[in-house]
Enzyme design. Structure first.
Site, short mmCIF file in Angstrom:
data_model
loop_
_atom_site.label_atom_id
_atom_site.label_comp_id
_atom_site.label_asym_id
_atom_site.label_seq_id
_atom_site.Cartn_x
_atom_site.Cartn_y
_atom_site.Cartn_z
N ASN A 154 0.87 -1.18 0.00
CA ASN A 154 0.00 0.00 0.00
C ASN A 154 0.91 1.23 0.00
OD1 ASN A 154 -1.75 2.08 0.51
ND2 ASN A 154 -2.32 1.40 2.59
N TRP A 155 0.96 1.90 -1.13
CA TRP A 155 1.90 3.02 -1.27
C TRP A 155 1.36 4.35 -0.76
CZ3 TRP A 155 4.41 1.98 -6.78
CH2 TRP A 155 5.22 0.84 -6.68
N LYS A 156 0.11 4.32 -0.29
CA LYS A 156 -0.48 5.54 0.31
C LYS A 156 -0.24 6.74 -0.59
CE LYS A 156 -0.08 3.21 4.67
NZ LYS A 156 -0.15 3.28 6.10
N HIS A 202 -9.62 1.01 4.18
CA HIS A 202 -8.39 1.19 4.96
C HIS A 202 -8.66 2.12 6.15
CE1 HIS A 202 -4.32 2.41 6.04
NE2 HIS A 202 -3.95 1.27 5.51
N GLU A 257 -7.06 4.51 7.32
CA GLU A 257 -6.84 5.94 7.06
C GLU A 257 -8.04 6.54 6.33
OE1 GLU A 257 -2.97 5.42 5.30
OE2 GLU A 257 -2.22 4.81 7.26
N GLU A 259 -5.88 -5.28 10.05
CA GLU A 259 -4.87 -4.28 10.36
C GLU A 259 -5.24 -3.57 11.66
OE1 GLU A 259 -2.62 -2.93 6.58
OE2 GLU A 259 -4.47 -1.78 6.70
N GLY A 300 1.79 2.05 10.65
CA GLY A 300 2.70 3.18 10.54
C GLY A 300 3.35 3.58 11.85
N SER A 339 2.89 -2.26 10.34
CA SER A 339 4.33 -2.27 10.66
C SER A 339 5.03 -3.58 10.29
CB SER A 339 4.56 -1.92 12.14
OG SER A 339 4.11 -0.60 12.39
N GLY A 370 2.66 -1.14 4.23
CA GLY A 370 2.82 0.26 3.83
C GLY A 370 4.29 0.60 3.66
N GLY A 371 4.86 1.22 4.70
CA GLY A 371 6.21 1.77 4.64
C GLY A 371 7.25 0.85 4.01
P1 PGA Z 1 2.52 0.14 7.57
O1 PGA Z 1 1.09 0.36 6.85
O2 PGA Z 1 3.07 -1.16 7.02
O3 PGA Z 1 3.35 1.33 7.15
O4 PGA Z 1 2.26 0.08 9.02
C1 PGA Z 1 0.22 -0.72 6.64
C2 PGA Z 1 -1.02 -0.23 5.95
O5 PGA Z 1 -1.42 0.92 6.14
O6 PGA Z 1 -1.65 -0.98 5.18
#
Ligand code: PGA
Length: 258
Positions: A11-13, A96, A98, A174, A180, A213, A234-235
């Site tokens: 997930n590149w946000k 998601h 967010e 999640e 994050g 994470s 994500g990250g």
């Molecule tokens: P993260 O994000 O790996 O940076 O914690 C996961 C996500 O938002 O899907």
């Protein structure tokens, strides 16, 4: 028994330019193309076309980070399933945390998006998970049950045999406090949550991803747990080198059977 699914979804946000996107796929090249891992990256809308073209030789499927629940119309800021399919996008992340936290997404709207996306032929990664205060007050299972109730009641009965066989619908657990933050859920927490999720979905064979994470050094332990079929990352999915490391870990792991 069917082959075990292993899913690595990035997930590149709201990161990356087109040049960075091209660079990512050039670096990945064709080295993981033939692996048994299902490989996904979900960039921002402005990068989808670039990603689709640049990813052709990598074996990585391109997903959007959201999709509208309507066919077309006056929905400023939204992208339709038809528009995504027109580009060649394979699927979308939906619900998601967010989106829920900052943009008013609810269980009901996420389910509405997922139902419509699936009916149009998109694949879906459906996200859910508890907040820290919910976990601390012992409500984790109650929250998961509430979030998945409309999924079980409305989405699962709609999935046809082709959608099940192609794993068109995936769940991503999640825990919000792990996204994050660097606070990855412990193997015991993930084992317990995924076991509970599996009990809620019963015999429907759905991949269940863990997200929050995930890094190359914690992924192996998590990906080998019962009812864990991969990760939504994500990250650590942003850089090609790190994506490749995650892939290597998952490729070697022995995930749960569906
Ligand atoms: P993260 O994000 O790996 O940076 O914690 C996961 C996500 O938002 O899907």
């Amino acid at each position: 028994m069917k082959p075990s699914p292993k899913v690595l979804a990035g997930n590149w946000k709201m990161f990356k330019t087109r040049a960075e996107t091209r660079n990512f796929f050039e670096t990945v090249g064709d080295q993981i193309r033939a692996s048994s891992v299902r490989k996904i990256a979900a960039p921002s809308p402005t990068l989808l076309d670039t990603a689709l073209q640049a990813s052709a030789s990598t074996g990585i499927e391109i997903f959007a980070q959201n999709v509208a629940w309507a066919e077309s119309g006056a929905f400023t800021g939204e992208t339709s399933a038809a528009q995504l399919l027109d580009l060649g996008v394979k699927g979308a992340i939906i619900g998601h945390s967010e989106r829920r936290q900052y943009f008013g997404e609810t269980d009901a709207s996420a389910v509405k998006r997922a139902l419509f996306a699936l009916s149009q032929g998109l694949h879906v990664i459906f996200c859910f998970g508890e907040k820290i205060e919910e976990r601390q007050s012992g409500k984790t299972q109650a929250v998961i049950r509430e979030q998945l109730a409309p999924v079980v009641a409305q989405i699962l009965p709609q999935l046809n045999s082709t959608q099940l066989a192609t794993q068109a619908f995936m769940l991503a657990y999640e825990p919000v406090w792990a996204i994050g933050t660097g606070l990855v859920a412990t193997p015991d927490q993930v084992r317990e949550a995924h076991g509970f999720i599996a009990s809620l979905i019963g015999s429907t064979p759905l991949p269940i991803l863990y997200g929050g994470s995930v890094k190359a050094d914690n992924f192996g332990g998590l990906a080998s747990l019962p009812h864990v079929h991969g990760g939504l990352v994500g990250g650590a999915s942003l850089e090609a080198k790190s994506y490749l490391q995650l892939h290597e870990v998952l490729d070697k792991a022995t995930p749960a059977q569906l």
